[in-house]
Design a protein around this motif. Structure first.
Motif, PDB file in Angstrom:
ATOM      1  N   TYR A 118       6.586 -11.145  -1.294  1.00  0.00           N
ATOM      2  CA  TYR A 118       6.706 -10.175  -0.209  1.00  0.00           C
ATOM      3  C   TYR A 118       6.054  -8.848  -0.622  1.00  0.00           C
ATOM      4  O   TYR A 118       6.198  -8.381  -1.758  1.00  0.00           O
ATOM      5  CB  TYR A 118       8.181  -9.948   0.122  1.00  0.00           C
ATOM      6  CG  TYR A 118       8.431  -8.837   1.118  1.00  0.00           C
ATOM      7  CD1 TYR A 118       8.113  -9.011   2.457  1.00  0.00           C
ATOM      8  CD2 TYR A 118       8.976  -7.615   0.723  1.00  0.00           C
ATOM      9  CE1 TYR A 118       8.345  -7.995   3.380  1.00  0.00           C
ATOM     10  CE2 TYR A 118       9.205  -6.605   1.625  1.00  0.00           C
ATOM     11  CZ  TYR A 118       8.896  -6.794   2.961  1.00  0.00           C
ATOM     12  OH  TYR A 118       9.111  -5.784   3.864  1.00  0.00           O
ATOM     13  N   ILE A 119       5.334  -8.231   0.305  1.00  0.00           N
ATOM     14  CA  ILE A 119       4.658  -6.953   0.073  1.00  0.00           C
ATOM     15  C   ILE A 119       5.433  -5.855   0.784  1.00  0.00           C
ATOM     16  O   ILE A 119       5.620  -5.905   2.000  1.00  0.00           O
ATOM     17  CB  ILE A 119       3.206  -7.013   0.585  1.00  0.00           C
ATOM     18  CG1 ILE A 119       2.408  -8.053  -0.193  1.00  0.00           C
ATOM     19  CG2 ILE A 119       2.543  -5.638   0.492  1.00  0.00           C
ATOM     20  CD1 ILE A 119       1.083  -8.416   0.441  1.00  0.00           C
ATOM     21  N   ASP A 120       5.862  -4.878   0.024  1.00  0.00           N
ATOM     22  CA  ASP A 120       6.631  -3.767   0.584  1.00  0.00           C
ATOM     23  C   ASP A 120       5.688  -2.613   0.922  1.00  0.00           C
ATOM     24  O   ASP A 120       4.884  -2.199   0.082  1.00  0.00           O
ATOM     25  CB  ASP A 120       7.677  -3.311  -0.427  1.00  0.00           C
ATOM     26  CG  ASP A 120       8.587  -2.230   0.124  1.00  0.00           C
ATOM     27  OD1 ASP A 120       8.767  -2.175   1.352  1.00  0.00           O
ATOM     28  OD2 ASP A 120       9.124  -1.442  -0.673  1.00  0.00           O
ATOM     29  N   ILE A 121       5.797  -2.080   2.148  1.00  0.00           N
ATOM     30  CA  ILE A 121       4.890  -1.003   2.563  1.00  0.00           C
ATOM     31  C   ILE A 121       5.610   0.328   2.771  1.00  0.00           C
ATOM     32  O   ILE A 121       5.015   1.278   3.276  1.00  0.00           O
ATOM     33  CB  ILE A 121       4.120  -1.378   3.841  1.00  0.00           C
ATOM     34  CG1 ILE A 121       5.067  -1.538   5.045  1.00  0.00           C
ATOM     35  CG2 ILE A 121       3.289  -2.641   3.615  1.00  0.00           C
ATOM     36  CD1 ILE A 121       4.357  -1.586   6.386  1.00  0.00           C
ATOM     37  N   HIS A 122       6.874   0.405   2.384  1.00  0.00           N
ATOM     38  CA  HIS A 122       7.613   1.659   2.550  1.00  0.00           C
ATOM     39  C   HIS A 122       8.656   1.770   1.446  1.00  0.00           C
ATOM     40  O   HIS A 122       9.649   1.040   1.433  1.00  0.00           O
ATOM     41  CB  HIS A 122       8.288   1.695   3.923  1.00  0.00           C
ATOM     42  CG  HIS A 122       9.012   2.978   4.199  1.00  0.00           C
ATOM     43  ND1 HIS A 122       9.649   3.216   5.388  1.00  0.00           N
ATOM     44  CD2 HIS A 122       9.206   4.097   3.453  1.00  0.00           C
ATOM     45  CE1 HIS A 122      10.216   4.420   5.366  1.00  0.00           C
ATOM     46  NE2 HIS A 122       9.951   4.965   4.179  1.00  0.00           N
ATOM     47  N   LEU A 148      14.017  -9.465  -6.318  1.00  0.00           N
ATOM     48  CA  LEU A 148      14.326  -9.675  -4.900  1.00  0.00           C
ATOM     49  C   LEU A 148      13.207 -10.413  -4.174  1.00  0.00           C
ATOM     50  O   LEU A 148      13.260 -10.570  -2.948  1.00  0.00           O
ATOM     51  CB  LEU A 148      14.544  -8.317  -4.209  1.00  0.00           C
ATOM     52  CG  LEU A 148      15.642  -7.414  -4.750  1.00  0.00           C
ATOM     53  CD1 LEU A 148      15.657  -6.091  -3.982  1.00  0.00           C
ATOM     54  CD2 LEU A 148      16.998  -8.089  -4.667  1.00  0.00           C
ATOM     55  N   ASN A 149      12.176 -10.857  -4.899  1.00  0.00           N
ATOM     56  CA  ASN A 149      10.975 -11.491  -4.343  1.00  0.00           C
ATOM     57  C   ASN A 149       9.942 -10.475  -3.868  1.00  0.00           C
ATOM     58  O   ASN A 149       8.926 -10.863  -3.289  1.00  0.00           O
ATOM     59  CB  ASN A 149      11.282 -12.460  -3.192  1.00  0.00           C
ATOM     60  CG  ASN A 149      11.703 -13.823  -3.677  1.00  0.00           C
ATOM     61  OD1 ASN A 149      11.491 -14.158  -4.840  1.00  0.00           O
ATOM     62  ND2 ASN A 149      12.305 -14.607  -2.802  1.00  0.00           N
ATOM     63  N   ILE A 150      10.174  -9.198  -4.078  1.00  0.00           N
ATOM     64  CA  ILE A 150       9.165  -8.194  -3.756  1.00  0.00           C
ATOM     65  C   ILE A 150       8.209  -8.141  -4.944  1.00  0.00           C
ATOM     66  O   ILE A 150       8.589  -7.757  -6.038  1.00  0.00           O
ATOM     67  CB  ILE A 150       9.791  -6.814  -3.514  1.00  0.00           C
ATOM     68  CG1 ILE A 150      10.857  -6.896  -2.414  1.00  0.00           C
ATOM     69  CG2 ILE A 150       8.716  -5.796  -3.141  1.00  0.00           C
ATOM     70  CD1 ILE A 150      11.652  -5.614  -2.225  1.00  0.00           C
ATOM     71  N   GLN A 151       6.978  -8.548  -4.739  1.00  0.00           N
ATOM     72  CA  GLN A 151       6.054  -8.697  -5.854  1.00  0.00           C
ATOM     73  C   GLN A 151       4.942  -7.661  -5.886  1.00  0.00           C
ATOM     74  O   GLN A 151       4.318  -7.448  -6.916  1.00  0.00           O
ATOM     75  CB  GLN A 151       5.445 -10.103  -5.842  1.00  0.00           C
ATOM     76  CG  GLN A 151       6.461 -11.198  -6.105  1.00  0.00           C
ATOM     77  CD  GLN A 151       7.165 -11.025  -7.440  1.00  0.00           C
ATOM     78  OE1 GLN A 151       6.525 -10.773  -8.457  1.00  0.00           O
ATOM     79  NE2 GLN A 151       8.476 -11.153  -7.453  1.00  0.00           N
ATOM     80  N   GLN A 152       4.683  -7.010  -4.755  1.00  0.00           N
ATOM     81  CA  GLN A 152       3.672  -5.956  -4.701  1.00  0.00           C
ATOM     82  C   GLN A 152       4.130  -4.906  -3.704  1.00  0.00           C
ATOM     83  O   GLN A 152       4.915  -5.200  -2.793  1.00  0.00           O
ATOM     84  CB  GLN A 152       2.309  -6.504  -4.272  1.00  0.00           C
ATOM     85  CG  GLN A 152       1.713  -7.521  -5.228  1.00  0.00           C
ATOM     86  CD  GLN A 152       0.352  -7.987  -4.764  1.00  0.00           C
ATOM     87  OE1 GLN A 152      -0.686  -7.479  -5.175  1.00  0.00           O
ATOM     88  NE2 GLN A 152       0.353  -8.968  -3.881  1.00  0.00           N
ATOM     89  N   SER A 153       3.615  -3.676  -3.872  1.00  0.00           N
ATOM     90  CA  SER A 153       4.026  -2.644  -2.932  1.00  0.00           C
ATOM     91  C   SER A 153       2.964  -1.572  -2.793  1.00  0.00           C
ATOM     92  O   SER A 153       2.081  -1.421  -3.645  1.00  0.00           O
ATOM     93  CB  SER A 153       5.351  -2.007  -3.374  1.00  0.00           C
ATOM     94  OG  SER A 153       5.136  -1.158  -4.481  1.00  0.00           O
TER      95      SER A 153
END
Length: 244
Positions: free
Chosen positions: A19-23, A50-55
């Protein structure tokens, strides 16, 4: 409005792999998020679990409160990504801009940082709408920016009419859901509005809005009900366009 639901999910279990986080507010020492590089590193390690791998890092730019510039954000990003693990996670930097007259000035000086191409992340005051909201949005649009409105579910002055949200959408504004709104983190009223907007297909993107370990814990410890899990799963994949 919503169908009867038996299944409850931890928020972390809904996130797709990579998952890519943008905020988020991971850059150290420039707003109300991470205070030090060490804290940035610890938050990133927790987000990966948490499965957030890039942001894409989006610190606040808010006149007289967090007077960030392209340069201060760039320096904070460079400091945070000296660590190789942080560098592989923090792919870009942008900002979450408060929509006010100072933003219009910055824009006319060519200083705005976008999430991707011309996608610009904006926030509104939480308690009262700018009196010239649509005039400012129009000025931004004619500069060819695509506007993403952060956490529209949190603006209480929009709550009394779904038509207010629909008008923003008709104006070409994209909506970014704060994932924590679904857990009741910001209160039951905001949780209810987030579910309503989700059910009405008004969201385009999602974000964690992580500032500290307090938000991390919400992803792991609070179960929530989603009216349509498949709809939610599809929405969570939309962020992938920003790191292509």
């Amino acid at each position: 409005m919503f169908p009867f639901i038996k299944t409850r999910h931890f928020l972390k279990n809904l996130l797709p792999e990579n998952y890519i986080d943008i905020h988020n507010h991971l850059l150290p020492g420039i707003d109300d998020g991470a205070k030090t590089i060490q804290e940035t590193t610890e938050l990133i390690a927790d987000m990966k679990k948490l499965n957030i791998q890039q942001s894409i890092a989006t610190p606040h730019t808010f006149n007289l409160k967090w007077n960030n510039t392209s340069q201060t954000i760039k320096i904070a990003f460079e400091n945070a990504t000296v660590n190789s693990a942080n560098k592989s996670f923090l792919k870009k930097y942008a900002s979450e801009y408060m929509l006010d007259s100072s933003l219009i000035t910055k824009m006319n000086q060519g200083e705005l940082l976008c999430i991707h191409d011309n996608f610009l992340l904006l926030e509104l005051p939480l308690l009262s709408s700018p009196f010239n909201l649509y005039e400012m949005l129009f000025e931004i649009k004619i500069k060819n920016y695509k506007i993403i409105l952060a956490h529209p579910e949190r603006y209480l002055y929009l709550h009394n009419s779904i038509a207010k949200y629909e008008k923003l959408k008709e104006f070409g504004v994209f909506f970014q859901l704060n994932l924590l709104s679904l857990t009741g983190y910001y209160g039951k009223i905001i949780q209810k509005k987030a579910l309503e907007l989700l059910d009405s297909d008004l969201y385009d993107f999602t974000g964690s809005d992580i500032h500290s370990k307090t938000e991390i814990n919400q992803f792991k410890t609070v179960k929530l009900q989603i009216p349509n899990k498949k709809k939610m799963e599809h929405l969570l994949l939309n962020n992938s366009i920003f790191l292509k």
